[in-house]
Design a protein around this motif. Structure first.
Motif, PDB file in Angstrom:
ATOM      1  N   THR A 186       1.894  -8.362 -56.564  1.00  7.48           N
ATOM      2  CA  THR A 186       2.468  -9.067 -55.414  1.00  7.48           C
ATOM      3  C   THR A 186       3.905  -9.492 -55.704  1.00  7.48           C
ATOM      4  O   THR A 186       4.785  -9.378 -54.844  1.00  7.48           O
ATOM      5  CB  THR A 186       1.607 -10.296 -55.044  1.00  7.48           C
ATOM      6  N   LYS A 187       4.155  -9.954 -56.919  1.00  6.39           N
ATOM      7  CA  LYS A 187       5.514 -10.362 -57.290  1.00  6.39           C
ATOM      8  C   LYS A 187       6.472  -9.170 -57.292  1.00  6.39           C
ATOM      9  O   LYS A 187       7.659  -9.326 -57.033  1.00  6.39           O
ATOM     10  CB  LYS A 187       5.522 -11.042 -58.661  1.00  6.39           C
ATOM     11  N   GLU A 188       5.944  -7.985 -57.559  1.00  6.26           N
ATOM     12  CA  GLU A 188       6.760  -6.777 -57.639  1.00  6.26           C
ATOM     13  C   GLU A 188       7.120  -6.205 -56.262  1.00  6.26           C
ATOM     14  O   GLU A 188       8.224  -5.718 -56.058  1.00  6.26           O
ATOM     15  CB  GLU A 188       5.982  -5.721 -58.436  1.00  6.26           C
ATOM     16  N   VAL A 189       6.176  -6.255 -55.316  1.00  4.60           N
ATOM     17  CA  VAL A 189       6.374  -5.576 -54.022  1.00  4.60           C
ATOM     18  C   VAL A 189       6.769  -6.529 -52.890  1.00  4.60           C
ATOM     19  O   VAL A 189       6.898  -6.106 -51.744  1.00  4.60           O
ATOM     20  CB  VAL A 189       5.132  -4.744 -53.616  1.00  4.60           C
ATOM     21  N   THR A 190       6.941  -7.808 -53.211  1.00  6.32           N
ATOM     22  CA  THR A 190       7.386  -8.800 -52.230  1.00  6.32           C
ATOM     23  C   THR A 190       8.497  -9.641 -52.857  1.00  6.32           C
ATOM     24  O   THR A 190       8.816  -9.489 -54.037  1.00  6.32           O
ATOM     25  CB  THR A 190       6.235  -9.744 -51.802  1.00  6.32           C
ATOM     26  N   THR A 191       9.023 -10.550 -52.083  1.00  9.09           N
ATOM     27  CA  THR A 191      10.075 -11.435 -52.599  1.00  9.09           C
ATOM     28  C   THR A 191       9.515 -12.566 -53.451  1.00  9.09           C
ATOM     29  O   THR A 191      10.283 -13.389 -53.959  1.00  9.09           O
ATOM     30  CB  THR A 191      10.898 -12.029 -51.434  1.00  9.09           C
ATOM     31  N   TRP A 192       8.192 -12.618 -53.631  1.00 10.55           N
ATOM     32  CA  TRP A 192       7.589 -13.708 -54.407  1.00 10.55           C
ATOM     33  C   TRP A 192       7.957 -13.652 -55.885  1.00 10.55           C
ATOM     34  O   TRP A 192       7.800 -14.642 -56.602  1.00 10.55           O
ATOM     35  CB  TRP A 192       6.078 -13.748 -54.202  1.00 10.55           C
ATOM     36  N   ILE A 216       0.238  -7.848 -45.033  1.00  4.75           N
ATOM     37  CA  ILE A 216       0.426  -6.934 -46.155  1.00  4.75           C
ATOM     38  C   ILE A 216       1.856  -6.389 -46.048  1.00  4.75           C
ATOM     39  O   ILE A 216       2.160  -5.563 -45.181  1.00  4.75           O
ATOM     40  CB  ILE A 216      -0.607  -5.783 -46.144  1.00  4.75           C
ATOM     41  N   VAL A 217       2.726  -6.860 -46.902  1.00  2.53           N
ATOM     42  CA  VAL A 217       4.135  -6.495 -46.879  1.00  2.53           C
ATOM     43  C   VAL A 217       4.271  -5.021 -47.263  1.00  2.53           C
ATOM     44  O   VAL A 217       3.704  -4.581 -48.262  1.00  2.53           O
ATOM     45  CB  VAL A 217       4.937  -7.401 -47.833  1.00  2.53           C
ATOM     46  N   THR A 218       5.037  -4.259 -46.457  1.00  3.08           N
ATOM     47  CA  THR A 218       5.174  -2.821 -46.709  1.00  3.08           C
ATOM     48  C   THR A 218       6.597  -2.407 -47.077  1.00  3.08           C
ATOM     49  O   THR A 218       6.841  -1.235 -47.357  1.00  3.08           O
ATOM     50  CB  THR A 218       4.694  -2.010 -45.485  1.00  3.08           C
ATOM     51  N   ASP A 219       7.526  -3.346 -47.068  1.00  2.00           N
ATOM     52  CA  ASP A 219       8.889  -3.060 -47.496  1.00  2.00           C
ATOM     53  C   ASP A 219       9.589  -4.386 -47.787  1.00  2.00           C
ATOM     54  O   ASP A 219       9.238  -5.415 -47.207  1.00  2.00           O
ATOM     55  CB  ASP A 219       9.657  -2.289 -46.411  1.00  2.00           C
ATOM     56  N   MET A 220      10.548  -4.333 -48.693  1.00  2.00           N
ATOM     57  CA  MET A 220      11.459  -5.458 -48.884  1.00  2.00           C
ATOM     58  C   MET A 220      12.808  -5.010 -48.344  1.00  2.00           C
ATOM     59  O   MET A 220      13.403  -4.065 -48.874  1.00  2.00           O
ATOM     60  CB  MET A 220      11.584  -5.842 -50.357  1.00  2.00           C
ATOM     61  N   GLY A 221      13.229  -5.645 -47.268  1.00  2.00           N
ATOM     62  CA  GLY A 221      14.527  -5.330 -46.694  1.00  2.00           C
ATOM     63  C   GLY A 221      15.592  -6.241 -47.259  1.00  2.00           C
ATOM     64  O   GLY A 221      15.303  -7.184 -48.004  1.00  2.00           O
ATOM     65  N   THR A 222      16.831  -5.967 -46.873  1.00  2.00           N
ATOM     66  CA  THR A 222      17.963  -6.783 -47.292  1.00  2.00           C
ATOM     67  C   THR A 222      18.804  -7.117 -46.074  1.00  2.00           C
ATOM     68  O   THR A 222      19.137  -6.224 -45.289  1.00  2.00           O
ATOM     69  CB  THR A 222      18.838  -6.035 -48.323  1.00  2.00           C
TER      70      THR A 222
END
Length: 195
Positions: A162-168, A5-11
């Motif tokens: 899922t597309k919004e909160v992950t890189t998908w 369960i992805v909890t952040d999108m980092g860079t």
């Protein structure tokens, strides 16, 4: 251990090849609560924190890890799925994920279906036998349910959340994706081999 369960999108903000690959990842996590030596799944790869700043952490990535994952495609500015390690008592919303990537799958088709997006991936032949309809896989660190399987190809549907909160939300044909098969599937296959 992780849940997928992805909890952040980092860079990725810095990359340095000096012996091993060193990467700096900008994060929304409160880094004051992260210890040096902590494990953070970064695009599904369990990586060890070696340095910290106010809104970033550094990891050191061995050549072995780079060779078995898609981390060789990381560039400055790339967004990555992040998940902190599971703590005792945390909700297990996805499935048990180790952060030990088994191989790299390739995106072979992307098609919108209503508000969702259907993505077809091709798994390496030696891993395809572990992927089953309605089973779980971790792709770039995201716990997902397999919809269908045909030889080495398998399909996943991504809902808008899922597309919004992950890189998908950024997926394209030709993308190389970190694949971790379900641990349970691995043990069931091994038991069947021993029978």
């Amino acid at each position: 251990m992780f849940t997928g369960i992805v909890t952040d999108m980092g860079t990725v903000t810095e990359l340095e090849q000096k012996g091993d690959l060193r990467a700096r990842i900008k994060t929304a996590y409160d880094t004051s609560g992260i210890d040096i030596g902590a494990s953070i799944a970064s695009d599904g790869v369990c990586l060890t924190v070696i340095a910290l700043g106010d809104d970033w952490y550094d990891v050191q990535i061995s050549a072995e890890t780079v060779s078995k994952t898609n981390l060789d495609t990381w560039t400055v500015g790339k967004r990555v799925n992040l998940e902190r390690a599971l703590k005792v008592g945390d909700e297990l919303g996805g499935h048990i994920v180790s952060g030990h990537v088994d191989g790299v799958a390739e995106v072979v088709a992307v098609e919108d279906e209503g508000d969702s997006t259907r993505v077809t991936l091709r798994a390496p032949k030696d891993l395809a036998r572990f992927i089953a309809p309605k089973g779980s896989v971790a792709l770039n660190g995201t716990s997902l349910t397999v919809n269908d399987v045909s030889d080495c190809d398998f399909g996943i549907n991504f809902i808008p959340h899922t597309k919004e909160v992950t890189t998908w939300g950024d997926v394209h044909v030709g993308d190389r994706v970190n694949l971790e098969i379900d641990t349970l599937a691995r043990y069931v296959a091994r038991l069947a081999e021993m029978s």
